[in-house]
Design an enzyme around this catalytic site. Structure first.
Site, PDB file in Angstrom:
ATOM      1  CD  GLN A 176      -6.745  11.280  -2.020  1.00 10.17           C
ATOM      2  OE1 GLN A 176      -5.585  10.872  -2.042  1.00 10.17           O
ATOM      3  NE2 GLN A 176      -7.530  11.117  -0.962  1.00 10.17           N
ATOM      4  CG  HIS A 195      -0.898   7.005  -1.688  1.00 14.58           C
ATOM      5  ND1 HIS A 195      -2.125   7.220  -2.282  1.00 14.58           N
ATOM      6  CD2 HIS A 195      -1.146   6.256  -0.580  1.00 14.58           C
ATOM      7  CE1 HIS A 195      -3.076   6.639  -1.558  1.00 14.58           C
ATOM      8  NE2 HIS A 195      -2.506   6.044  -0.516  1.00 14.58           N
ATOM      9  CG  ASP A 198      -0.913   5.235   3.408  1.00 13.97           C
ATOM     10  OD1 ASP A 198      -1.216   5.361   2.211  1.00 13.97           O
ATOM     11  OD2 ASP A 198      -1.685   5.554   4.326  1.00 13.97           O
ATOM     12  CG  HIS A 256      -7.367   4.375   0.595  1.00 18.44           C
ATOM     13  ND1 HIS A 256      -6.860   3.920  -0.578  1.00 18.44           N
ATOM     14  CD2 HIS A 256      -6.374   5.083   1.201  1.00 18.44           C
ATOM     15  CE1 HIS A 256      -5.600   4.332  -0.694  1.00 18.44           C
ATOM     16  NE2 HIS A 256      -5.276   5.037   0.369  1.00 18.44           N
ATOM     17  CG  HIS A 272      -1.915   1.128   1.188  1.00 16.83           C
ATOM     18  ND1 HIS A 272      -3.265   0.911   1.028  1.00 16.83           N
ATOM     19  CD2 HIS A 272      -1.770   2.471   1.243  1.00 16.83           C
ATOM     20  CE1 HIS A 272      -3.902   2.070   1.003  1.00 16.83           C
ATOM     21  NE2 HIS A 272      -3.003   3.039   1.132  1.00 16.83           N
ATOM     22  CD  GLU A 294      -6.500   6.779   5.777  1.00 18.56           C
ATOM     23  OE1 GLU A 294      -6.857   6.724   4.587  1.00 18.56           O
ATOM     24  OE2 GLU A 294      -5.373   7.181   6.126  1.00 18.56           O
TER      25      GLU A 294
HETATM   26 FE   FE2 Z   1      -3.336   5.171   1.261  1.00 23.73          FE
END
Ligand code: FE2
Length: 430
Positions: free
Chosen positions: A153, A60, A310, A211, A58, A214
């Site tokens: 996103q 970005h 992440d 995701h 995971h 969160e």
């Molecule tokens: Fe993430």
């Protein structure tokens, strides 16, 4: 037997000691004690830990190394991070995305991190990041496996052109369908986004990695919908829930019903300890919640649980170093996973379990697996975690692709050794 590479006297993560590994044509050909063969390259592991490479399930990559662009996150929250990223997006160019991504991959390879699943924001109508990272995925393949998750996103339903962009990203060759139900406008929209995205996954044959929840809100229950949709659509084993942070705050009775549903769905779970411990609990006074999902309980239920990194130096997290041992070390502490077996699990969470989440083929130390290894300056997986051990050799398809010298501090203390390597002290604990 004709071999290109032999690793001698390795300790394997499962505890086997004194093992030799013979490789040819990029594959492991033989694993066993005192191999009676020679090869052009022989490396003496000297009893140190030889592991398959680290895997980050995971990440970005489109935002990595963008810290401070255009400003820093003052509140430390997920929401301010998303706002900063929205400010940066219009300024992005393919060249800038690629330059940062390539610099990050250099760092990753040097630290034995040879597979990364990256979420890529598709709420930029230019889809620059998808194009840039799809081309990088191809170019970097000899050294690192990159998987791209189409990540809306700004919300699959909340962002007006997300569905259209997802279809375009699919045509550009993304590997996985992503989502962010807790960022949709309402709980109902969040659940609807999970349903829609799982249906797209079922239709396209792609796996899902969302995701999910969160948030510290214990009533954020999109993981329930994710599991139920997985079962309804027959996607068992193809769906990953990332973060699952609200489970930290949920009522125990509800969780006692939820986890069996997750097991039924064969959900994969990815916790992101460094990020969960820093982004969550920001609206608490004291006590402050830790935020990480229920790793021990999910693991005990038989689910595959992995740790992801992440973020590295981006709007959500100012630190990070492509070091999966740092991530596992944080997960160990946040989850109070200090039993011997639990600590070994933390190593698996950034190696074998993470590889399972990504569905990597040929991963492992058995015959016919890829000849991909990290030789660590540590006696075993727990020592590797304790020391955040030096990656002495990183090997891909039988070739050394990175080396780091062992740590050695010069010591000027009368009557004591002239140099000290933290790895030289290995406790005598089985
Ligand atoms: Fe993430």
């Amino acid at each position: 037997m004709s071999l290109d590479l032999i690793l001698r006297n390795a300790t394997l993560p499962d505890g086997r000691r004194g093992v030799d590994i013979g490789c040819a044509a990029g594959k492991i050909r033989v694993v066993g004690p005192a191999l009676d063969a020679t090869a052009a390259t022989e490396i003496d592991a000297g009893g140190r830990l030889v592991s398959p490479p680290f895997v980050d399930p995971h990440f970005h990559l489109d935002s990595a190394l963008s810290l401070g662009m255009p400003r820093l996150n003052q509140s430390g929250t997920l929401l301010e991070g998303i706002a900063i990223w929205s400010e940066l997006k219009p300024q992005l160019t393919q060249e800038a995305i690629l330059a940062r991504a390539e610099a990050y991959c250099d760092l990753a390879i040097a630290q034995g991190l040879l597979a990364v699943r990256t979420h890529v924001d598709i709420c930029d109508d230019r889809l620059l990041a998808v194009e840039a990272l799809a081309s990088l995925r191809q170019r970097i393949k000899p050294w690192l496996d990159l998987q791209l998750v189409a990540f809306p996103q700004d919300g699959f339903l909340r962002y007006p052109r997300a569905a259209e962009n997802l279809a375009r990203a699919t045509r550009l060759g993304i590997d996985v369908i992503g989502g962010i139900p807790h960022f949709e406008r309402t709980m109902a929209d969040g659940a609807a986004s999970v349903r829609a995205l799982c249906e797209i996954a079922a239709a396209t044959g792609l796996p899902v990695d969302m995701h999910c929840d969160e948030t510290d809100d214990p009533l954020s229950r999109h993981v329930e919908t994710l599991a139920a949709e997985t079962v309804r659509l027959g996607l068992q084993g193809r769906v990953t829930g990332s973060h699952l942070v609200s489970m930290h705050s949920m009522d125990n009775y509800y969780v006692s019903k939820l986890i069996p549903l997750m097991v039924e769905a064969e959900l994969r779970v990815v916790a992101n300890p460094n990020i969960n411990i820093t982004l969550q609990g920001r609206f608490d006074t004291y006590p402050k919640r830790r935020g990480m999902t229920r790793v021990a309980e999910l693991r005990a239920a038989g689910l595959t649980v992995a740790f992801g990194q992440d973020c590295v130096m981006d709007p959500w997290y100012p630190l990070g170093n492509a070091d999966m041992l740092d991530v596992a070390n944080m997960g160990l502490h946040v989850g109070q996973l200090t039993g011997r077996d639990a600590m070994k699990f933390c190593f698996e969470a950034v190696t074998t379990n993470a590889a399972k989440v990504m569905g990597l083929e040929g991963y492992g130390l058995a015959e016919d697996c890829n000849a991909d290894f990290v030789i660590l300056d540590a006696a075993d997986p727990i020592e590797a975690l304790r020391l955040r051990a030096t990656r002495l050799f990183v090997i891909r398809r039988g070739k050394v692709i990175a080396r780091t010298p062992a740590r050695a501090a010069e010591l000027r203390v009368e009557g004591r050794p002239a140099s000290v390597n933290p790895a030289s002290y290995a406790p005598n604990v089985a």
